[in-house]
Design a protein around this motif. Structure first.
Motif, short mmCIF file in Angstrom:
data_model
loop_
_atom_site.label_atom_id
_atom_site.label_comp_id
_atom_site.label_asym_id
_atom_site.label_seq_id
_atom_site.Cartn_x
_atom_site.Cartn_y
_atom_site.Cartn_z
N THR A 151 0.81 -1.22 0.00
CA THR A 151 0.00 0.00 0.00
C THR A 151 0.85 1.27 0.00
OG1 THR A 151 -0.14 0.00 2.42
CG2 THR A 151 -1.84 -1.21 1.21
N ASN A 152 2.16 1.12 -0.07
CA ASN A 152 3.02 2.31 -0.11
C ASN A 152 2.77 3.13 -1.38
OD1 ASN A 152 4.27 1.62 2.29
ND2 ASN A 152 6.08 0.70 1.29
N SER A 153 2.96 4.43 -1.27
CA SER A 153 2.92 5.27 -2.46
C SER A 153 4.08 4.91 -3.38
CB SER A 153 3.03 6.74 -2.06
OG SER A 153 3.27 7.56 -3.18
N ASN A 154 3.81 4.86 -4.67
CA ASN A 154 4.87 4.56 -5.64
C ASN A 154 5.35 5.82 -6.35
OD1 ASN A 154 2.68 5.13 -7.24
ND2 ASN A 154 2.71 3.19 -8.39
N GLN A 155 5.20 6.97 -5.69
CA GLN A 155 5.59 8.24 -6.29
C GLN A 155 6.61 8.98 -5.42
OE1 GLN A 155 2.21 10.61 -7.60
NE2 GLN A 155 0.98 8.76 -7.91
N GLN A 156 7.52 8.22 -4.81
CA GLN A 156 8.59 8.81 -4.00
C GLN A 156 9.75 9.18 -4.93
OE1 GLN A 156 8.82 9.36 -0.64
NE2 GLN A 156 6.83 8.50 -0.06
N ILE A 157 9.92 10.49 -5.16
CA ILE A 157 10.94 10.96 -6.10
C ILE A 157 12.33 10.82 -5.49
CG2 ILE A 157 11.80 12.95 -7.39
CD1 ILE A 157 8.94 13.94 -7.61
N ASP A 158 13.27 10.36 -6.28
CA ASP A 158 14.67 10.20 -5.85
C ASP A 158 15.42 11.51 -6.14
OD1 ASP A 158 17.18 9.40 -5.19
OD2 ASP A 158 17.33 7.80 -6.69
N TRP A 159 15.25 12.48 -5.27
CA TRP A 159 15.86 13.79 -5.48
C TRP A 159 17.38 13.73 -5.35
CZ3 TRP A 159 13.76 17.65 -7.91
CH2 TRP A 159 12.36 17.78 -7.92
N ARG A 160 17.89 12.79 -4.60
CA ARG A 160 19.35 12.67 -4.49
C ARG A 160 19.96 12.38 -5.86
NH1 ARG A 160 21.82 8.16 -0.57
NH2 ARG A 160 21.15 6.79 -2.27
N SER A 161 19.38 11.46 -6.60
CA SER A 161 19.90 11.15 -7.94
C SER A 161 19.70 12.32 -8.89
CB SER A 161 19.21 9.89 -8.50
OG SER A 161 19.50 8.76 -7.72
N ILE A 162 18.57 13.00 -8.77
CA ILE A 162 18.31 14.17 -9.64
C ILE A 162 19.32 15.26 -9.37
CG2 ILE A 162 16.67 16.04 -10.07
CD1 ILE A 162 14.43 13.97 -9.69
N ILE A 461 7.92 21.26 -2.30
CA ILE A 461 7.51 20.20 -3.21
C ILE A 461 7.20 18.87 -2.54
CG2 ILE A 461 8.70 21.17 -5.20
CD1 ILE A 461 11.07 19.38 -4.64
N ASN A 462 7.23 18.77 -1.21
CA ASN A 462 6.90 17.49 -0.57
C ASN A 462 6.36 17.73 0.84
OD1 ASN A 462 9.34 18.32 0.58
ND2 ASN A 462 10.12 16.24 0.81
N ASN A 463 6.04 16.62 1.52
CA ASN A 463 5.52 16.63 2.89
C ASN A 463 4.17 17.34 3.01
OD1 ASN A 463 7.69 15.16 3.87
ND2 ASN A 463 8.90 16.98 4.35
N PHE A 464 3.27 17.00 2.11
CA PHE A 464 1.90 17.50 2.20
C PHE A 464 0.98 16.42 2.76
CE2 PHE A 464 3.95 20.14 -1.04
CZ PHE A 464 3.66 21.41 -0.55
N GLY A 465 -0.23 16.81 3.11
CA GLY A 465 -1.13 15.92 3.83
C GLY A 465 -1.79 14.86 3.00
N GLY A 466 -1.69 14.91 1.70
CA GLY A 466 -2.27 13.87 0.87
C GLY A 466 -3.59 14.24 0.23
N THR A 467 -4.03 15.51 0.36
CA THR A 467 -5.31 15.91 -0.24
C THR A 467 -5.14 16.31 -1.69
OG1 THR A 467 -5.04 18.24 0.40
CG2 THR A 467 -6.06 16.75 2.01
N GLY A 558 2.59 12.69 5.31
CA GLY A 558 2.64 12.59 3.86
C GLY A 558 2.28 11.22 3.34
N ALA A 559 2.78 10.94 2.15
CA ALA A 559 2.45 9.69 1.46
C ALA A 559 2.88 8.49 2.31
CB ALA A 559 3.14 9.66 0.10
N PRO A 560 2.09 7.42 2.33
CA PRO A 560 2.42 6.25 3.15
C PRO A 560 3.67 5.54 2.64
CG PRO A 560 0.52 5.78 1.75
CD PRO A 560 0.80 7.25 1.62
N LEU A 561 4.54 5.17 3.60
CA LEU A 561 5.74 4.43 3.27
C LEU A 561 6.11 3.57 4.48
CD1 LEU A 561 8.08 3.76 1.36
CD2 LEU A 561 9.34 5.70 2.34
N SER A 562 5.89 2.27 4.38
CA SER A 562 6.21 1.31 5.44
C SER A 562 7.33 0.39 4.97
CB SER A 562 4.98 0.48 5.82
OG SER A 562 3.98 1.30 6.37
N ILE A 563 8.38 0.24 5.81
CA ILE A 563 9.53 -0.59 5.47
C ILE A 563 9.90 -1.43 6.68
CG2 ILE A 563 11.90 -0.64 4.60
CD1 ILE A 563 11.52 2.24 3.63
#
Length: 574
Positions: A151-162, A461-467, A558-563
């Motif tokens: 159920t994790n979001s698949n839109q986690q941008i890799d800003w380090r590589s960018i 550009i990140n850490n928003f509530g998901g609305t 923000g977007a769900p991310l469980s590891i």
């Protein structure tokens, strides 16, 4: 001039040989030609083992003693009344066996004393300089598995590589490709990894010390020296992990400079255990008289990054020099309450200067501009979690404004001035078993949500509530982080059958601390993470132990991310 040690050893050996031969000479007839000793000395001179002046002196002495020995034998062989000595003859007195033994023992004592002091011939001894050098190292074999929720979001941008590349074009009219994305849903099981570190450390004097250490690592990450195996069986990288020089002014004050281990008392919530710092640090410690309290303190000046001397590379007008710094100060105390209880407390302040992002002045990349004047403000290294902002104010091409490419970099939206409180209590419970309790609280005193949006010109550009909104009203972040940990058993393993178990919990809000420098295992590094971890260690031999560790984490906002992460290890140190 003092003879070279090798020459001294040769002289002493020759002296011993001459003495030992003196008894044998008495029973032998004089040789018709040069003696073996004279030939030996000539050979040493010719080979360069003896300096010419030293060798000639020994040669003269050997020849004189050979003549004296021959005459002594003649006298001993003659009748008591013996013939009358002719002019030039030399009478050599008889040396008794007792006197010869005494001379031999004295000479042997002098030789052994010199050998012991110089460390070149005494049994089981090594040269003095080698006693000031020590080699230390450690080795770790790890099997690691990472499990991601479906159920994790698949839109986690890799800003380090960018940020490490040429940027990401955010204009959908000129770029339809997705940005580089992190894996968030596919498990990564049974990865085999190693860590190896080898250091050489020198006690130059009672006050001066130096050290160099090499370490493995899949890349130049500051927070991990772990090397993933595989890769087609290619050779693995080795990096300069430490290189430092320290000087101790007295029992209370010392200073270290170069690249050295973390001099502050911190947990891995702030600084990874593998992190080394560049720069200079001074340390202070003083036991209080007639008490069981010892005070300590540390200050550090750490350069994090220097801007390029030649940026922009294709411009005659170079940018001014910019440097990012970490300035740290810490004070604390160790207090031994009694034989079973000891506490330590520390209060630290860490200011990260000039690491926040800056919006550039208008830059016309379409006309060939070589970057923008705020590109230097993107982080040299980042993990994930901090609030980010776009850095470039890109001018539009008047001929085609809608299709002007807009390759962007990202920088940190918040400033960071950290208050760090650490506490530790060591005690004994349950029939003498050790129990260690650790606590750590961090507050970013510079966190200001409104100021972050003003600096970014609204381009957070990140850490928003998901609305789906991207304004300040839906923004979710925070300035606090804390952890608690309990370790039961022996905290430090050294001999076979030592063991411990541990349990801990962490909560790190997105902008409580820079995400670049903390533990890279918990939530796969960075901030905006919360969860628990547990582990066990068991020593199977001296300085060799097995480790098992499990962590279960998820994002705070923000977007769900469980590891979930499982690590099984074999560790040794020497």
């Amino acid at each position: 001039m003092k003879p070279h040690p090798a020459a001294r050893r040769t002289l002493l050996a020759l002296g011993a040989a001459l003495l030992c031969m003196s008894s044998a000479v008495q029973a032998q007839s004089a040789p018709a030609s040069e003696s073996a000793m004279v030939k030996l000395i000539r050979g040493l001179i010719d080979s360069g083992a003896l300096k010419k002046d030293v060798g000639e002196a020994l040669l003269a002495q050997a020849q004189t003693e050979a003549m004296a020995a021959a005459q002594a034998r003649q006298v001993a062989a003659a009748p008591a009344a013996g013939p009358k000595l002719e002019p030039g003859d030399v009478r050599v007195p008889y040396i008794s066996a007792t006197v010869r033994d005494q001379i031999r023992d004295e000479l042997k004592g002098e030789i052994m004393a010199q050998a012991k002091s110089e460390g070149w011939a005494a049994p089981n001894e090594t040269p003095e300089w080698s006693k000031r050098i020590r080699i230390e190292g450690d080795m770790r074999l790890r099997g690691e598995s990472r499990f991601y929720s479906g159920t994790n979001s698949n839109q986690q941008i890799d800003w380090r590589s960018i940020n490490a590349g040429s940027g990401y074009d955010i204009n959908s009219n000129s770029n339809l490709a997705l940005p580089q994305l992190l894996n968030t849903q596919k498990d990564r099981a049974n990865q085999m990894r190693i860590r190896a570190r080898l250091g050489v450390f020198a006690d130059v004097s009672e006050s001066t010390k130096a050290g160099i250490r090499l370490a493995t690592g899949s890349d130049d990450s500051p927070v991990s020296t772990t090397q993933t195996l595989g890769g087609g069986l290619n050779k693995k990288n080795v990096w300069l992990d430490q290189a430092w020089l320290s000087y101790r002014f007295n029992d209370m004050v010392s200073v270290v400079g170069g690249r050295f281990g973390n001099p502050f008392y911190t947990t891995d919530m702030l600084f990874s255990n593998d992190l080394n710092l560049d720069g200079v640090a001074a340390r202070f410690s003083k036991p209080l008289a007639n008490t069981d309290v010892s005070l300590f303190g540390t200050i550090g000046i750490i350069p994090l990054e220097y801007s390029s001397d030649s940026s922009p590379s294709r411009s005659q007008d170079k940018m001014s020099s910019q440097t990012k710094w970490l300035l740290g100060a810490q004070a604390g105390a160790d207090w031994k309450l009694n034989a079973e209880n000891k506490v330590r407390g520390a209060l630290g302040y860490y200011e990260f200067k000039n690491i926040e992002g800056r919006v550039s002045s208008p830059c016309a990349l379409y006309s060939g501009a070589d970057g923008c004047d705020s590109d230097w403000s993107r982080p040299a290294y980042m993990q994930k979690g901090n609030t980010l902002m776009l850095l470039r104010n890109i001018a539009l091409n008047p001929a085609s404004p809608a299709s002007t490419p807009q390759p962007q970099y990202a920088g940190l939206a918040s400033k960071f001035q950290l208050l760090d409180i650490n506490a530790r209590w060591d005690t004994r419970v349950a029939g003498g078993y050790g129990l260690r309790l650790d606590g750590n609280y961090i507050r970013n005193l510079a966190y200001d949500q409104g100021e972050m949006f003003r600096r970014a010109n609204g381009n957070v550009i990140n850490n928003f509530g998901g609305t789906g909104a991207t304004g300040q009203s839906d923004f979710k972040s925070g300035a606090n982080a804390y952890m608690v940990q309990a370790t039961f058993g022996k905290p430090e393993l050294s001999v076979r059958d030592d063991w411990n178990v541990l349990f801990g919990y962490k909560r790190i809000e997105p902008d409580a601390l820079p995400d670049a420098y903390n533990d890279s295992t918990f939530h796969q590094g960075g901030t905006n993470a919360r969860g628990y971890y547990l582990g066990a260690n068991y020593a199977i031999d001296k300085n060799t132990y097995l480790t098992g560790r499990w962590s279960a984490t998820r994002s705070v906002y923000g977007a769900p991310l469980s590891i979930d992460t499982l690590q099984l290890e074999l560790n040794t140190r020497f």
